[in-house]
Motif scaffolding. Structure first.
Motif, mmCIF file in Angstrom:
data_model
loop_
_atom_site.group_PDB
_atom_site.id
_atom_site.type_symbol
_atom_site.label_atom_id
_atom_site.label_comp_id
_atom_site.label_asym_id
_atom_site.label_seq_id
_atom_site.Cartn_x
_atom_site.Cartn_y
_atom_site.Cartn_z
ATOM 1 N N ILE A 189 0.839 -1.203 0.000
ATOM 2 C CA ILE A 189 0.000 0.000 0.000
ATOM 3 C C ILE A 189 0.874 1.253 0.000
ATOM 4 O O ILE A 189 0.595 2.233 -0.699
ATOM 5 C CB ILE A 189 -0.949 -0.012 1.214
ATOM 6 C CG1 ILE A 189 -1.966 -1.153 1.067
ATOM 7 C CG2 ILE A 189 -1.670 1.323 1.344
ATOM 8 C CD1 ILE A 189 -2.863 -1.326 2.276
ATOM 9 N N ILE A 190 1.958 1.219 0.761
ATOM 10 C CA ILE A 190 2.872 2.361 0.797
ATOM 11 C C ILE A 190 3.518 2.580 -0.571
ATOM 12 O O ILE A 190 3.618 3.722 -1.060
ATOM 13 C CB ILE A 190 3.948 2.148 1.877
ATOM 14 C CG1 ILE A 190 3.305 2.160 3.266
ATOM 15 C CG2 ILE A 190 5.030 3.225 1.781
ATOM 16 C CD1 ILE A 190 4.268 1.805 4.379
ATOM 17 N N LEU A 191 3.940 1.497 -1.216
ATOM 18 C CA LEU A 191 4.558 1.609 -2.539
ATOM 19 C C LEU A 191 3.570 2.162 -3.561
ATOM 20 O O LEU A 191 3.927 3.017 -4.385
ATOM 21 C CB LEU A 191 5.079 0.239 -2.989
ATOM 22 C CG LEU A 191 6.318 -0.291 -2.261
ATOM 23 C CD1 LEU A 191 6.643 -1.701 -2.727
ATOM 24 C CD2 LEU A 191 7.514 0.637 -2.500
ATOM 25 N N ILE A 192 2.327 1.666 -3.528
ATOM 26 C CA ILE A 192 1.310 2.157 -4.464
ATOM 27 C C ILE A 192 1.040 3.638 -4.230
ATOM 28 O O ILE A 192 0.889 4.422 -5.180
ATOM 29 C CB ILE A 192 0.019 1.325 -4.324
ATOM 30 C CG1 ILE A 192 0.254 -0.102 -4.844
ATOM 31 C CG2 ILE A 192 -1.144 1.986 -5.083
ATOM 32 C CD1 ILE A 192 -0.915 -1.031 -4.611
ATOM 33 N N PHE A 193 1.005 4.039 -2.961
ATOM 34 C CA PHE A 193 0.758 5.442 -2.649
ATOM 35 C C PHE A 193 1.912 6.321 -3.142
ATOM 36 O O PHE A 193 1.681 7.375 -3.741
ATOM 37 C CB PHE A 193 0.582 5.616 -1.136
ATOM 38 C CG PHE A 193 0.439 7.060 -0.716
ATOM 39 C CD1 PHE A 193 -0.772 7.725 -0.881
ATOM 40 C CD2 PHE A 193 1.521 7.744 -0.174
ATOM 41 C CE1 PHE A 193 -0.895 9.058 -0.505
ATOM 42 C CE2 PHE A 193 1.399 9.071 0.209
ATOM 43 C CZ PHE A 193 0.184 9.732 0.035
ATOM 44 N N PHE A 251 -0.397 6.920 -6.606
ATOM 45 C CA PHE A 251 -1.344 7.967 -6.231
ATOM 46 C C PHE A 251 -0.667 9.331 -6.068
ATOM 47 O O PHE A 251 -1.195 10.346 -6.526
ATOM 48 C CB PHE A 251 -2.077 7.582 -4.945
ATOM 49 C CG PHE A 251 -3.065 6.474 -5.119
ATOM 50 C CD1 PHE A 251 -4.254 6.687 -5.807
ATOM 51 C CD2 PHE A 251 -2.809 5.209 -4.616
ATOM 52 C CE1 PHE A 251 -5.173 5.666 -5.981
ATOM 53 C CE2 PHE A 251 -3.725 4.171 -4.784
ATOM 54 C CZ PHE A 251 -4.907 4.407 -5.468
ATOM 55 N N LEU A 252 0.495 9.354 -5.435
ATOM 56 C CA LEU A 252 1.181 10.627 -5.229
ATOM 57 C C LEU A 252 1.606 11.276 -6.550
ATOM 58 O O LEU A 252 1.367 12.475 -6.745
ATOM 59 C CB LEU A 252 2.377 10.434 -4.298
ATOM 60 C CG LEU A 252 3.073 11.709 -3.815
ATOM 61 C CD1 LEU A 252 2.084 12.613 -3.088
ATOM 62 C CD2 LEU A 252 4.247 11.366 -2.918
ATOM 63 N N PRO A 253 2.223 10.538 -7.495
ATOM 64 C CA PRO A 253 2.548 11.161 -8.784
ATOM 65 C C PRO A 253 1.317 11.650 -9.548
ATOM 66 O O PRO A 253 1.360 12.707 -10.184
ATOM 67 C CB PRO A 253 3.266 10.037 -9.547
ATOM 68 C CG PRO A 253 3.833 9.165 -8.491
ATOM 69 C CD PRO A 253 2.834 9.200 -7.384
ATOM 70 N N VAL A 254 0.216 10.884 -9.472
ATOM 71 C CA VAL A 254 -1.004 11.320 -10.145
ATOM 72 C C VAL A 254 -1.512 12.618 -9.532
ATOM 73 O O VAL A 254 -1.921 13.553 -10.243
ATOM 74 C CB VAL A 254 -2.086 10.220 -10.063
ATOM 75 C CG1 VAL A 254 -3.437 10.748 -10.527
ATOM 76 C CG2 VAL A 254 -1.685 9.025 -10.919
ATOM 77 N N ALA A 310 -1.770 16.248 -11.418
ATOM 78 C CA ALA A 310 -3.033 16.983 -11.489
ATOM 79 C C ALA A 310 -2.855 18.415 -10.986
ATOM 80 O O ALA A 310 -3.386 19.358 -11.571
ATOM 81 C CB ALA A 310 -4.107 16.264 -10.673
ATOM 82 N N ILE A 311 -2.103 18.592 -9.920
ATOM 83 C CA ILE A 311 -1.850 19.945 -9.405
ATOM 84 C C ILE A 311 -0.977 20.728 -10.381
ATOM 85 O O ILE A 311 -1.215 21.912 -10.654
ATOM 86 C CB ILE A 311 -1.187 19.875 -8.017
ATOM 87 C CG1 ILE A 311 -2.125 19.200 -7.008
ATOM 88 C CG2 ILE A 311 -0.789 21.265 -7.532
ATOM 89 C CD1 ILE A 311 -1.483 18.960 -5.657
ATOM 90 N N LEU A 312 0.030 20.049 -10.932
ATOM 91 C CA LEU A 312 0.960 20.692 -11.859
ATOM 92 C C LEU A 312 0.255 21.210 -13.110
ATOM 93 O O LEU A 312 0.681 22.204 -13.714
ATOM 94 C CB LEU A 312 2.058 19.698 -12.245
ATOM 95 C CG LEU A 312 3.247 20.217 -13.057
ATOM 96 C CD1 LEU A 312 3.997 21.276 -12.264
ATOM 97 C CD2 LEU A 312 4.171 19.059 -13.420
ATOM 98 N N ALA A 313 -0.838 20.537 -13.507
ATOM 99 C CA ALA A 313 -1.569 20.934 -14.709
ATOM 100 C C ALA A 313 -2.175 22.320 -14.588
ATOM 101 O O ALA A 313 -2.519 22.940 -15.606
ATOM 102 C CB ALA A 313 -2.664 19.914 -15.015
ATOM 103 N N PHE A 314 -2.316 22.817 -13.373
ATOM 104 C CA PHE A 314 -2.918 24.139 -13.157
ATOM 105 C C PHE A 314 -1.855 25.180 -12.803
ATOM 106 O O PHE A 314 -2.159 26.198 -12.192
ATOM 107 C CB PHE A 314 -3.964 24.058 -12.040
ATOM 108 C CG PHE A 314 -5.128 23.167 -12.378
ATOM 109 C CD1 PHE A 314 -6.213 23.653 -13.090
ATOM 110 C CD2 PHE A 314 -5.126 21.831 -11.992
ATOM 111 C CE1 PHE A 314 -7.279 22.836 -13.406
ATOM 112 C CE2 PHE A 314 -6.189 20.995 -12.314
ATOM 113 C CZ PHE A 314 -7.271 21.501 -13.022
#
Length: 285
Positions: free
Chosen positions: A6-10, A14-17, A21-25
């Protein structure tokens, strides 16, 4: 037990996504400043003079490569499991077809560069020389065909493995009973094999389409999107904007658009294949 995964997936999913998403703005460029600019990047996408050609290229690339990946992969699966009775022959063929997928992408593309070499020593031009025809600049004249073939033939190996496993799980008694009843080979494929592999077909369809929407590695190595954006797709355009032009915010906005397209396609596929019905518990009459 699931904690480390779960930590690796996060951390790596999830964190890069979320950051993308924030970077797009933002208007982040080589200065690496997080200056928020609202929807400016998305307005720039709409007014981009190259975007219509790139969207068209993406649609053509995804559609025709998808056809090769799924239907040619299904044909290979049927050929090596149903028509080839000796398991060793089918296994050997599948192993050979998988070699490009387990090879480094650069080595795989080097073979295609030799195949499409514009000189008389390229494979295609060597064949043309036998008939007295002059060499052709294949990658300049037909870049979309080149990237579709390069990605389609290596992508078909994935479908081949999935479909082969699904077909091998079908009881052989069904095939023998159909043959006794006088069913043709086409009838066996249409009425027994294809309905039995409906779930793997949905999985491969969804997987390949999502993969093709975001794939750019082989295109980058083969044509780099050229000439003049003729083989540029959205994923490669996002890469070029972010890591070649250092327009990180703009590249992230294109990536976010791709994510939205992928979500819409996933919902359409869910409805088309009736996934809810397939995963629901069976009803006892």
């Amino acid at each position: 037990m699931l904690g480390p995964f779960i930590i690796l997936i996060f951390l790596f999913f999830f964190l890069p996504v979320l950051l993308t998403a924030i970077l797009a703005f933002t208007s982040m460029d080589s200065s690496m400043k997080w200056d928020f600019n609202g929807l400016e990047n998305f307005r720039s996408i709409i007014t981009d003079p190259n975007i219509l050609l790139i969207v068209k290229n993406t649609a053509i690339y995804v559609f025709f490569t998808f056809l090769i990946n799924v239907f040619f992969g299904l044909a290979l699966g049927i050929l090596t499991t149903y028509f080839v009775q000796r398991e060793f022959i089918g296994l050997t063929f599948r192993a050979i077809w998988m070699l490009p997928r387990i090879s480094p992408p650069v080595v795989y593309i080097l073979l295609w560069l030799w195949f499409f070499d514009p000189s008389e020593y390229g494979v295609l031009n060597s064949l043309r020389s036998f008939f007295g025809m002059p060499p052709i600049e294949w990658l300049s004249d037909y870049p979309m065909i080149a990237i579709i073939l390069a990605n389609g033939l290596i992508g078909a190996s994935f479908g081949m493995i999935i479909f082969s496993s699904a077909i091998k799980s079908i009881p052989r008694d069904l095939f023998q009973a159909a043959q006794v009843d006088g069913a043709s080979q086409w009838s066996i494929i249409k009425d027994i094999i294809i309905p039995a592999v409906r779930w793997p077909l949905m999985f491969v369809t969804l997987w390949q389409c999502l993969s093709l929407l975001t794939s750019y590695e082989y295109i980058l190595l083969l044509t780099n999107g050229g000439p003049l954006f003729e083989s540029e797709v959205l994923a490669l355009y996002s890469y070029h904007k972010a890591f070649q032009n250092f327009e990180f915010g703009y590249g992230a906005a294109i990536s976010l658009v791709l994510v939205l397209i992928a979500l819409i396609f996933s919902l359409i596929t869910w409805k088309t294949f009736g996934m809810k019905k397939m995963i629901s518990s069976s009803r006892i009459e």
